[in-house]
Motif scaffolding. Sequence first.
Motif, PDB file in Angstrom:
ATOM      1  N   TRP A  86       0.936  -1.230   0.165  1.00  0.00           N
ATOM      2  CA  TRP A  86      -0.166  -0.220   0.021  1.00  0.00           C
ATOM      3  C   TRP A  86       0.840   1.159   0.089  1.00  0.00           C
ATOM      4  CZ3 TRP A  86       0.257   3.462   4.120  1.00  0.00           C
ATOM      5  CH2 TRP A  86      -0.754   4.490   4.086  1.00  0.00           C
ATOM      6  N   SER A  93      -3.302   5.423  -4.996  1.00  0.00           N
ATOM      7  CA  SER A  93      -4.565   5.243  -4.285  1.00  0.00           C
ATOM      8  C   SER A  93      -5.424   6.209  -3.767  1.00  0.00           C
ATOM      9  CB  SER A  93      -4.298   4.172  -3.137  1.00  0.00           C
ATOM     10  OG  SER A  93      -3.427   4.596  -2.216  1.00  0.00           O
ATOM     11  N   ALA A 101      -6.484   1.665   4.223  1.00  0.00           N
ATOM     12  CA  ALA A 101      -5.254   1.517   5.156  1.00  0.00           C
ATOM     13  C   ALA A 101      -5.695   1.655   6.410  1.00  0.00           C
ATOM     14  CB  ALA A 101      -4.192   2.130   4.494  1.00  0.00           C
TER      15      ALA A 101
END
Length: 137
Positions: A86, A93, A101
Amino acid sequence: MNTEVVAATPLLPLIIYFVAIVFTTAFMLGGAYFLGQKHHAKAADEPFESGIVATGDVHIRFSVRFYLLAIFFVIFDMESVFLFAWSVALKESGWLGFIEALIFITVLIATLIYLAAIGALDWRTSRQRVVTPHKLR
């Protein structure tokens, strides 16, 4: 421009990397062979002993808590891999990925709190958990 040179250009770093790995491995193994000790004890050829004579039985019973801790470690380690992936794609993102997250980390923290609350991370035996009056002072 020659098309063969253009097609081979992306492979050049990979070839250099492969040659460097082979050279480094050969250098380390060769150095260990020439610089290492040359003793041939009877126990040196036994697996996993490194020349130390084995004592006792290898079939030792471990508590299931060792395995639980190992499973917890693997689970949390895999979650850190997901967080690393991530963090690499953070710009792509955007805020939605950040919120996802954050939810993921919140679930991790809640899970860790739950494991601590039920005593899954407590290694003491039931006899060790008993608090005697002289220990309260």
